[in-house]
Design a protein around this motif. Structure first.
Motif, PDB file in Angstrom:
ATOM      1  N   VAL A  84       0.864  -1.182   0.000  1.00  0.00           N
ATOM      2  CA  VAL A  84       0.000   0.000   0.000  1.00  0.00           C
ATOM      3  C   VAL A  84       0.900   1.232   0.000  1.00  0.00           C
ATOM      4  O   VAL A  84       1.885   1.301   0.729  1.00  0.00           O
ATOM      5  CB  VAL A  84      -0.930   0.006   1.238  1.00  0.00           C
ATOM      6  CG1 VAL A  84      -1.771   1.269   1.271  1.00  0.00           C
ATOM      7  CG2 VAL A  84      -1.814  -1.233   1.238  1.00  0.00           C
ATOM      8  N   TRP A  85       0.567   2.213  -0.837  1.00  0.00           N
ATOM      9  CA  TRP A  85       1.335   3.458  -0.889  1.00  0.00           C
ATOM     10  C   TRP A  85       0.393   4.650  -0.786  1.00  0.00           C
ATOM     11  O   TRP A  85      -0.788   4.542  -1.081  1.00  0.00           O
ATOM     12  CB  TRP A  85       2.175   3.550  -2.164  1.00  0.00           C
ATOM     13  CG  TRP A  85       1.396   3.449  -3.433  1.00  0.00           C
ATOM     14  CD1 TRP A  85       1.156   2.329  -4.160  1.00  0.00           C
ATOM     15  CD2 TRP A  85       0.716   4.520  -4.115  1.00  0.00           C
ATOM     16  NE1 TRP A  85       0.378   2.614  -5.258  1.00  0.00           N
ATOM     17  CE2 TRP A  85       0.090   3.960  -5.261  1.00  0.00           C
ATOM     18  CE3 TRP A  85       0.566   5.881  -3.881  1.00  0.00           C
ATOM     19  CZ2 TRP A  85      -0.653   4.722  -6.149  1.00  0.00           C
ATOM     20  CZ3 TRP A  85      -0.181   6.627  -4.781  1.00  0.00           C
ATOM     21  CH2 TRP A  85      -0.774   6.062  -5.896  1.00  0.00           C
ATOM     22  N   GLU A  86       0.946   5.775  -0.351  1.00  0.00           N
ATOM     23  CA  GLU A  86       0.181   7.022  -0.283  1.00  0.00           C
ATOM     24  C   GLU A  86       1.110   8.178  -0.605  1.00  0.00           C
ATOM     25  O   GLU A  86       2.206   8.288  -0.050  1.00  0.00           O
ATOM     26  CB  GLU A  86      -0.416   7.225   1.104  1.00  0.00           C
ATOM     27  CG  GLU A  86      -1.249   8.488   1.201  1.00  0.00           C
ATOM     28  CD  GLU A  86      -1.870   8.702   2.568  1.00  0.00           C
ATOM     29  OE1 GLU A  86      -2.568   9.715   2.722  1.00  0.00           O
ATOM     30  OE2 GLU A  86      -1.639   7.879   3.454  1.00  0.00           O
ATOM     31  N   ILE A  87       0.658   9.017  -1.539  1.00  0.00           N
ATOM     32  CA  ILE A  87       1.409  10.214  -1.924  1.00  0.00           C
ATOM     33  C   ILE A  87       0.413  11.347  -2.111  1.00  0.00           C
ATOM     34  O   ILE A  87      -0.520  11.236  -2.899  1.00  0.00           O
ATOM     35  CB  ILE A  87       2.205   9.996  -3.225  1.00  0.00           C
ATOM     36  CG1 ILE A  87       3.217   8.869  -3.066  1.00  0.00           C
ATOM     37  CG2 ILE A  87       2.885  11.287  -3.667  1.00  0.00           C
ATOM     38  CD1 ILE A  87       3.939   8.495  -4.349  1.00  0.00           C
ATOM     39  N   ALA A  88       0.612  12.426  -1.381  1.00  0.00           N
ATOM     40  CA  ALA A  88      -0.199  13.641  -1.531  1.00  0.00           C
ATOM     41  C   ALA A  88      -1.702  13.358  -1.477  1.00  0.00           C
ATOM     42  O   ALA A  88      -2.466  13.850  -2.294  1.00  0.00           O
ATOM     43  CB  ALA A  88       0.171  14.370  -2.824  1.00  0.00           C
ATOM     44  N   GLY A  89      -2.117  12.525  -0.536  1.00  0.00           N
ATOM     45  CA  GLY A  89      -3.537  12.250  -0.355  1.00  0.00           C
ATOM     46  C   GLY A  89      -4.093  11.179  -1.273  1.00  0.00           C
ATOM     47  O   GLY A  89      -5.251  10.785  -1.156  1.00  0.00           O
ATOM     48  N   ARG A  90      -3.293  10.702  -2.220  1.00  0.00           N
ATOM     49  CA  ARG A  90      -3.717   9.603  -3.093  1.00  0.00           C
ATOM     50  C   ARG A  90      -3.075   8.324  -2.581  1.00  0.00           C
ATOM     51  O   ARG A  90      -1.991   8.351  -2.012  1.00  0.00           O
ATOM     52  CB  ARG A  90      -3.260   9.863  -4.532  1.00  0.00           C
ATOM     53  CG  ARG A  90      -3.903  11.097  -5.131  1.00  0.00           C
ATOM     54  CD  ARG A  90      -3.454  11.335  -6.556  1.00  0.00           C
ATOM     55  NE  ARG A  90      -3.628  10.128  -7.343  1.00  0.00           N
ATOM     56  CZ  ARG A  90      -2.902   9.818  -8.410  1.00  0.00           C
ATOM     57  NH1 ARG A  90      -1.954  10.618  -8.819  1.00  0.00           N
ATOM     58  NH2 ARG A  90      -3.125   8.708  -9.087  1.00  0.00           N
ATOM     59  N   TRP A  91      -3.733   7.200  -2.810  1.00  0.00           N
ATOM     60  CA  TRP A  91      -3.157   5.939  -2.378  1.00  0.00           C
ATOM     61  C   TRP A  91      -3.483   4.840  -3.377  1.00  0.00           C
ATOM     62  O   TRP A  91      -4.336   4.992  -4.239  1.00  0.00           O
ATOM     63  CB  TRP A  91      -3.645   5.558  -0.978  1.00  0.00           C
ATOM     64  CG  TRP A  91      -5.106   5.214  -0.943  1.00  0.00           C
ATOM     65  CD1 TRP A  91      -6.151   6.077  -0.830  1.00  0.00           C
ATOM     66  CD2 TRP A  91      -5.670   3.911  -1.062  1.00  0.00           C
ATOM     67  NE1 TRP A  91      -7.333   5.388  -0.872  1.00  0.00           N
ATOM     68  CE2 TRP A  91      -7.076   4.052  -1.001  1.00  0.00           C
ATOM     69  CE3 TRP A  91      -5.138   2.635  -1.211  1.00  0.00           C
ATOM     70  CZ2 TRP A  91      -7.930   2.961  -1.095  1.00  0.00           C
ATOM     71  CZ3 TRP A  91      -5.999   1.555  -1.294  1.00  0.00           C
ATOM     72  CH2 TRP A  91      -7.377   1.734  -1.229  1.00  0.00           C
ATOM     73  N   GLY A  92      -2.786   3.749  -3.242  1.00  0.00           N
ATOM     74  CA  GLY A  92      -3.012   2.609  -4.121  1.00  0.00           C
ATOM     75  C   GLY A  92      -2.225   1.418  -3.616  1.00  0.00           C
ATOM     76  O   GLY A  92      -1.665   1.439  -2.523  1.00  0.00           O
ATOM     77  N   ILE A  93      -2.187   0.386  -4.425  1.00  0.00           N
ATOM     78  CA  ILE A  93      -1.425  -0.815  -4.097  1.00  0.00           C
ATOM     79  C   ILE A  93      -0.505  -1.119  -5.271  1.00  0.00           C
ATOM     80  O   ILE A  93      -0.947  -1.161  -6.420  1.00  0.00           O
ATOM     81  CB  ILE A  93      -2.355  -2.023  -3.840  1.00  0.00           C
ATOM     82  CG1 ILE A  93      -3.311  -1.715  -2.693  1.00  0.00           C
ATOM     83  CG2 ILE A  93      -1.534  -3.277  -3.539  1.00  0.00           C
ATOM     84  CD1 ILE A  93      -4.369  -2.773  -2.468  1.00  0.00           C
ATOM     85  N   SER A  94       0.764  -1.291  -4.970  1.00  0.00           N
ATOM     86  CA  SER A  94       1.703  -1.722  -6.003  1.00  0.00           C
ATOM     87  C   SER A  94       2.029  -3.192  -5.736  1.00  0.00           C
ATOM     88  O   SER A  94       1.931  -3.663  -4.611  1.00  0.00           O
ATOM     89  CB  SER A  94       2.969  -0.867  -6.001  1.00  0.00           C
ATOM     90  OG  SER A  94       3.642  -0.982  -4.762  1.00  0.00           O
ATOM     91  N   TYR A  95       2.400  -3.901  -6.793  1.00  0.00           N
ATOM     92  CA  TYR A  95       2.647  -5.335  -6.676  1.00  0.00           C
ATOM     93  C   TYR A  95       4.049  -5.676  -7.140  1.00  0.00           C
ATOM     94  O   TYR A  95       4.552  -5.102  -8.098  1.00  0.00           O
ATOM     95  CB  TYR A  95       1.637  -6.118  -7.527  1.00  0.00           C
ATOM     96  CG  TYR A  95       0.224  -5.978  -7.027  1.00  0.00           C
ATOM     97  CD1 TYR A  95      -0.261  -6.798  -6.021  1.00  0.00           C
ATOM     98  CD2 TYR A  95      -0.622  -5.013  -7.549  1.00  0.00           C
ATOM     99  CE1 TYR A  95      -1.557  -6.668  -5.550  1.00  0.00           C
ATOM    100  CE2 TYR A  95      -1.920  -4.864  -7.088  1.00  0.00           C
ATOM    101  CZ  TYR A  95      -2.378  -5.697  -6.088  1.00  0.00           C
ATOM    102  OH  TYR A  95      -3.656  -5.554  -5.618  1.00  0.00           O
ATOM    103  N   ARG A  96       4.681  -6.625  -6.433  1.00  0.00           N
ATOM    104  CA  ARG A  96       5.994  -7.159  -6.796  1.00  0.00           C
ATOM    105  C   ARG A  96       5.921  -8.671  -6.708  1.00  0.00           C
ATOM    106  O   ARG A  96       5.190  -9.213  -5.888  1.00  0.00           O
ATOM    107  CB  ARG A  96       7.082  -6.689  -5.814  1.00  0.00           C
ATOM    108  CG  ARG A  96       7.421  -5.241  -5.863  1.00  0.00           C
ATOM    109  CD  ARG A  96       8.580  -4.837  -6.672  1.00  0.00           C
ATOM    110  NE  ARG A  96       9.824  -5.550  -6.450  1.00  0.00           N
ATOM    111  CZ  ARG A  96      10.784  -5.531  -7.344  1.00  0.00           C
ATOM    112  NH1 ARG A  96      10.648  -4.874  -8.459  1.00  0.00           N
ATOM    113  NH2 ARG A  96      11.903  -6.169  -7.122  1.00  0.00           N
ATOM    114  N   ALA A  97       6.681  -9.332  -7.557  1.00  0.00           N
ATOM    115  CA  ALA A  97       6.768 -10.791  -7.520  1.00  0.00           C
ATOM    116  C   ALA A  97       8.234 -11.192  -7.596  1.00  0.00           C
ATOM    117  O   ALA A  97       9.062 -10.459  -8.138  1.00  0.00           O
ATOM    118  CB  ALA A  97       5.999 -11.407  -8.688  1.00  0.00           C
TER     119      ALA A  97
END
Length: 109
Positions: A84-97
Motif C-alpha cells: 500500500v502506498w500514499e502520496i499527496a492524499g492519493r493511495w493505491g497498491i503496487s505489486y511485486r513478484a
C-alpha cells in the motif's frame, strides 16, 4: 507511512499477461530506468487478474529481471506481494513478484 508487504494468495486467481514486460521508467524526461539495490533492471508487466467469481482487474506487477513471458501467456506469479502506498492524499497498491513464469513452466517446477 511504513510500507508493509502483504502476501497475495494466487491459488484462486487466473493471471494472464496482457502487455509484454518492459523496463520501468522512473523519469520520462530523462529516460531513467528503475533498478533494484543490486543494480538489476526492474521490469513491469501488465496482467489481467481474474478471481473465482469472474471479477477481472488490470494490474502492473514489478519484477527484477526480464521474465520469460509474453502477451497472452497464462502466468504464475511466484511470491506475489502487495504494498500500500500514499502520496499527496492519493493511495493505491503496487505489486511485486519474485518470479513471473508461464503457467506450464511453473507446473513443471
Amino acid at each position: 507511512m511504513r510500507t508493509v508487504p502483504i502476501p497475495v494468495d494466487v491459488s484462486k486467481l487466473t493471471i494472464t499477461c496482457v502487455k509484454a514486460p518492459r523496463p520501468r521508467v522512473l523519469n520520462k524526461d530523462t529516460g531513467e530506468i528503475k533498478t533494484d539495490k543490486h543494480g538489476n533492471t526492474v521490469y513491469e508487466v501488465t496482467v489481467s487478474v481474474e478471481d473465482e467469481f469472474g471479477r477481472i482487474e488490470l494490474v502492473k506487477i514489478g519484477i527484477t529481471g526480464e521474465p520469460p513471458i509474453k502477451a497472452g501467456d497464462a502466468v504464475n506469479a511466484v511470491g506475489l506481494l502487495g504494498y500500500v502506498w500514499e502520496i499527496a492524499g492519493r493511495w493505491g497498491i503496487s505489486y511485486r513478484a519474485t518470479a513471473l513464469l508461464p503457467l506450464q513452466e511453473a507446473a513443471d517446477v
